[in-house]
Design an enzyme around this catalytic site. Structure first.
Site, PDB file in Angstrom:
ATOM      1  N   ASP A   1       0.791  -1.228   0.000  1.00 41.81           N
ATOM      2  CA  ASP A   1       0.000   0.000   0.000  1.00 41.81           C
ATOM      3  C   ASP A   1       0.827   1.284   0.000  1.00 41.81           C
ATOM      4  O   ASP A   1       0.314   2.355  -0.305  1.00 41.81           O
ATOM      5  CB  ASP A   1      -0.948   0.024   1.219  1.00 41.81           C
ATOM      6  N   HIS A   2       2.105   1.198   0.336  1.00 46.03           N
ATOM      7  CA  HIS A   2       2.901   2.425   0.479  1.00 46.03           C
ATOM      8  C   HIS A   2       3.578   2.829  -0.836  1.00 46.03           C
ATOM      9  O   HIS A   2       3.436   3.947  -1.307  1.00 46.03           O
ATOM     10  CB  HIS A   2       3.969   2.243   1.562  1.00 46.03           C
TER      11      HIS A   2
ATOM     12  N   ASP B   1       4.275  -1.042  11.150  1.00 42.10           N
ATOM     13  CA  ASP B   1       3.792   0.289  10.810  1.00 42.10           C
ATOM     14  C   ASP B   1       3.245   0.913  12.083  1.00 42.10           C
ATOM     15  O   ASP B   1       2.503   0.256  12.827  1.00 42.10           O
ATOM     16  CB  ASP B   1       2.692   0.225   9.741  1.00 42.10           C
TER      17      ASP B   1
ATOM     18  N   ARG C   1      -0.171  12.930  10.063  1.00 41.36           N
ATOM     19  CA  ARG C   1       1.141  13.536  10.337  1.00 41.36           C
ATOM     20  C   ARG C   1       1.354  14.740   9.439  1.00 41.36           C
ATOM     21  O   ARG C   1       1.097  14.666   8.238  1.00 41.36           O
ATOM     22  CB  ARG C   1       2.266  12.526  10.086  1.00 41.36           C
TER      23      ARG C   1
ATOM     24  N   SER D   1       7.132   7.338  12.818  1.00 41.32           N
ATOM     25  CA  SER D   1       6.924   6.046  12.170  1.00 41.32           C
ATOM     26  C   SER D   1       7.745   4.936  12.809  1.00 41.32           C
ATOM     27  O   SER D   1       8.634   5.174  13.621  1.00 41.32           O
ATOM     28  CB  SER D   1       7.264   6.153  10.684  1.00 41.32           C
TER      29      SER D   1
ATOM     30  N   ARG E   1       9.586   2.911  11.020  1.00 37.90           N
ATOM     31  CA  ARG E   1      10.582   2.454  10.036  1.00 37.90           C
ATOM     32  C   ARG E   1      11.925   2.163  10.702  1.00 37.90           C
ATOM     33  O   ARG E   1      12.538   3.036  11.305  1.00 37.90           O
ATOM     34  CB  ARG E   1      10.720   3.489   8.902  1.00 37.90           C
TER      35      ARG E   1
HETATM   36  C1  MIC Z   1       4.305   6.581   8.109  1.00 41.85           C
HETATM   37  O1  MIC Z   1       3.128   6.907   8.210  1.00 41.85           O
HETATM   38  O2  MIC Z   1       5.241   7.307   8.450  1.00 41.85           O
HETATM   39  C2  MIC Z   1       4.621   5.201   7.546  1.00 41.85           C
HETATM   40  C3  MIC Z   1       5.207   5.404   6.219  1.00 41.85           C
HETATM   41  O3  MIC Z   1       3.437   4.469   7.412  1.00 41.85           O
HETATM   42  C4  MIC Z   1       5.564   4.511   8.523  1.00 41.85           C
HETATM   43  C5  MIC Z   1       6.123   3.260   8.033  1.00 41.85           C
HETATM   44  C6  MIC Z   1       7.235   3.445   7.049  1.00 41.85           C
HETATM   45  O4  MIC Z   1       8.052   4.350   7.214  1.00 41.85           O
HETATM   46  O5  MIC Z   1       7.311   2.643   6.120  1.00 41.85           O
HETATM   47  C7  MIC Z   1       4.942   4.238   9.896  1.00 41.85           C
HETATM   48  O6  MIC Z   1       4.053   4.923  10.297  1.00 41.85           O
HETATM   49  O7  MIC Z   1       5.426   3.346  10.620  1.00 41.85           O
HETATM   50 FE1  SF4 Z   2       0.086   4.937   5.049  1.00 45.62          FE
HETATM   51 FE2  SF4 Z   2       1.471   5.660   7.244  1.00 45.62          FE
HETATM   52 FE3  SF4 Z   2      -0.035   7.421   5.896  1.00 45.62          FE
HETATM   53 FE4  SF4 Z   2      -1.202   5.529   7.265  1.00 45.62          FE
HETATM   54  S1  SF4 Z   2       0.073   7.166   8.105  1.00 45.62           S
HETATM   55  S2  SF4 Z   2      -1.761   6.178   5.203  1.00 45.62           S
HETATM   56  S3  SF4 Z   2       0.172   3.809   6.980  1.00 45.62           S
HETATM   57  S4  SF4 Z   2       1.782   6.393   5.151  1.00 45.62           S
END
Ligand code: MIC
Ligand code: SF4
Length: 646
Positions: free
Chosen positions: A67-68, A122, A382, A538, A540
């Site tokens: 999905d990313h 995630d 975010r 996140s 990550r």
């Molecule tokens: C995000 O919202 O920052 C992400 C992208 O979903 C991350 C995961 C990632 O960095 O792949 C998260 O929230 O953990």
């Molecule tokens: Fe995707 Fe992270 Fe954004 Fe949620 S917050 S939609 S998991 S990138």
């Protein structure tokens, strides 16, 4: 017991003392029923799983979502998808194909079960708390361990009760509830805590609304957020054709909590989180009139059918303001199909919405970056500086109602100014078709499935066991609330390289110090100095693995966000805090540092000394690490620790 204690108690390994006897902060090991991964962190999780040598997952259910990274502007994303699919087929994991939707939305719809534990690679995995799960974000390696049947370790959380009374007024929605919690508690307010929702106001909130609230518990830094499982939950599961998955779950009368926050739903008004932090919250009416350049509706926070139907009702028969670009990403194939069948999708398109696929998209900077200094209203979770892909983009987090209203007027608009709110109710039955979820190969055929490594998939960077004395240079000093987006940015240009740590290393801390990688190379071994809540955001683990690749061996900060601290340990990087926060001011970037006798100090379980050679001063550091984490660091990271024990 409160709900959190019940969920913990039912998932402690057999023979462990009940949750009530645990002290906050004490390491607890939880049995994990379900796991999820997404593609941007999933490659690392499955590389870790492969390195562990476990033939099939041992959980009740594991799902791999794509999905990313779905832009596919080169071969990289598609290669990662193929790799993850092959791992899923071979190892017993369900594979949610690209197009099927955002992991947290789909998991809630199709797999989440009250009373179960879930960890996901995630940080917004706590969305599952909306359906009564103990759902937590974790690093990919921790998810790999859980897929292999291992426990997930967390510090025993404190529990904050958010007691809801009253009912939301028209045009005020779940997003405004969590923004109010963020306004009151801040992005640090949930660290070390589970946020549990209770009170008579709970019964007025549907499951998708609850999930919006638990989703953004991640922005509080909370370990998890949880709602009771009640008749509303039951109705939602029944409408998903999963009534059999329901169990009731509630706090016992008189259950004790560590803290309480009261919110009268009826007193709330539309709110917005202003640039550049989710807790910088103001009433929409205070910002009303500010010209808007872009509106994005979707993300795992606000992409449910309910949210989309509200947006469609606001847009019906109108045209989006010419100065505004409105992008909409429905959260899942289920949502998108139902929107299409109901005609609501046509209302959106006719009004001028730009339809995006059911994926994270702009939320992680994969397209739709706003114009220079553009004001972008987003229903996301975010708004960290630069996350949108535009360095000076001004991102505000708002409800779908505020977003849709502002898209029409072209200025920040309190939706209450639109007149009577449309009446939207959840459908009695969702369109449940799992045809985009591929089942794994049967165990008897798994040997024949080849793991498909592409040229962009590079091996895991390896740490080394901690030396007796660690000598390193301070390579960077940063302030409070540094996010993992600062440490390892995402976005369309970089995200395709999530499986390629050497390539990613060029961008590490780019926003804080464009020469960070060069400084690390010159230092050989580095230490990063951080302020409070270091590593928020996140999950990550790239924010640990990339610094590791660049030679960072320790991070000394005023305090840490939970998932990032765990990721540092798993990578073999030492996280420590200043016993006296004033010592933060006594060290600067470039200082030559030493941790004398660090290995022995860790083994002994006590404090650690940091020597600053230039000033010839020593400081006391705390290492709030469990005995297991000390062993992981001594072994040089979780992979080596797990291998040593298998
Ligand atoms: C995000 O919202 O920052 C992400 C992208 O979903 C991350 C995961 C990632 O960095 O792949 C998260 O929230 O953990
Ligand atoms: Fe995707 Fe992270 Fe954004 Fe949620 S917050 S939609 S998991 S990138």
């Amino acid at each position: 017991m409160n709900i959190t204690e019940k969920l913990i108690a039912s998932h402690l390994p057999v023979g462990e003392p009940p949750a009530g006897k645990r002290l906050p902060g004490e390491d607890i090991a939880l049995r994990i029923d379900q796991t999820l991964t997404q593609d941007a962190t999933g490659t690392m999780a499955y590389l870790g799983f492969e390195a562990m040598g476990v033939p099939r997952v041992k959980t009740e259910l594991s799902v791999a979502y794509i999905d990313h990274n779905t832009l596919q502007s080169g071969f990289e994303n598609a290669d990662d998808h193929r790799f993850i699919r092959s791992c899923a087929r071979k190892r017993g994991v369900r594979f949610s194909r690209p197009g099927n939707g955002i992991c947290h939305q789909v998991h809630l719809e199709r797999f989440g079960k009250p009373g179960k534990t879930l960890i996901g690679s995630d940080s917004h995995t706590p969305t599952g708390g909306g359906i009564g799960m103990l759902a937590m974000g974790a690093g990919g390696l921790d998810v790999a361990v859980a897929m292999g049947g291992g426990a997930y370790h967390i510090p025993m959380p404190k529990v904050t009760l958010v007691r809801l009374t009253g009912r939301l007024r028209p045009w005020v929605s779940a997003k405004d509830v969590i923004l109010e919690v963020l306004r009151r508690l801040s992005v640090k307010g949930g660290v070390g805590r589970v946020i549990e929702y209770g009170g008579e106001g709970v019964s007025s909130l549907s499951v998708p609304e609850r999930a919006t609230i638990t989703n953004m518990g991640a922005e509080l830094g909370a370990t998890a957020s949880v709602f009771p499982s009640d008749e509303i939950t039951k109705a939602f599961l029944e409408a998903q054709g999963r009534g059999g998955d329901w169990i009731p779950l509630a706090a016992d009368p008189g259950a004790a909590y560590d803290a309480r926050l009261d919110i009268d739903l009826g007193a709330l008004e539309p709110l917005a989180a202003c640039p550049h932090s989710p807790d910088n919250v103001k009433p929409v009416r205070e910002i009303a009139g500010l010209p808007v350049d872009q509106v994005c509706i979707g993300s795992c926070t606000n992409s449910s059918l309910l949210d989309m139907l509200k947006v469609a009702a606001v847009l019906r028969g109108k045209t989006v303001c010419p100065a505004v670009s409105l992008a909409i990403a429905p959260g899942s194939k289920q949502v998108l199909t139902m929107l299409a069948r109901s005609g609501a999708l046509a209302d959106m398109i006719a009004a001028g919405a730009r339809l995006l696929e059911s994926a994270c998209g702009p939320c992680i900077g994969m397209g739709q970056s706003p114009q220079s200094a553009g004001v972008s209203l987003r229903t996301f979770n975010r708004n960290f500086e630069g996350r949108s892909g535009t360095a000076d983009g001004q991102v505000y987090l708002v409800s779908p109602e505020t977003a849709a209203a502002s898209a029409l007027t072209g200025v920040f608009t309190d939706p209450r100014d639109l007149g009577p709110a449309p009446a939207i109710s959840p459908p009695p039955r969702f369109l449940a078709d799992d045809n985009m979820i591929e089942l794994p190969a049967p165990e008897s055929e798994a040997d024949g499935v080849e793991i498909a490594y592409g040229p962009n998939i590079k091996p895991f960077p390896r740490s080394e066991p901690l030396p007796e004395t660690l000598e390193a240079r301070a390579v960077l000093k940063v302030g409070d609330n540094i996010t993992t987006d600062h440490i390892m940015p995402a976005g369309a240009k970089i995200l395709p390289y999530r499986s390629n740590i050497p390539y990613l290393s060029r961008f590490c801390f780019a926003q804080c110090d464009p020469d960070f990688a060069a400084h690390c190379r010159a230092a050989g071994r580095g230490v990063v100095l951080g302020g409070a809540n270091y590593g928020q955001g996140s999950s990550r683990e790239h924010a640990a693995l990339v610094p590791l690749y660049l030679g960072v061996r320790a991070v000394v900060a005023k305090s840490f966000a939970r998932i990032h601290a765990a990721n540092l340990v798993n990578a073999g990087i030492l996280p420590c805090t200043f016993a006296d926060p004033a010592d933060y001011d006594r060290i600067g970037s470039g200082d030559e540092l030493a941790f004398p006798g660090i290995r022995a100090a860790l083994r002994a379980g006590g404090a650690v000394t940091l020597h600053n050679r230039g000033r010839n001063e020593s400081y006391v550091l705390d290492c709030a690490l469990s005995p297991r984490q000390r062993d992981i660091l001594a072994a040089g990271g979780l992979l080596d620790y797990t291998r040593e024990r298998s």
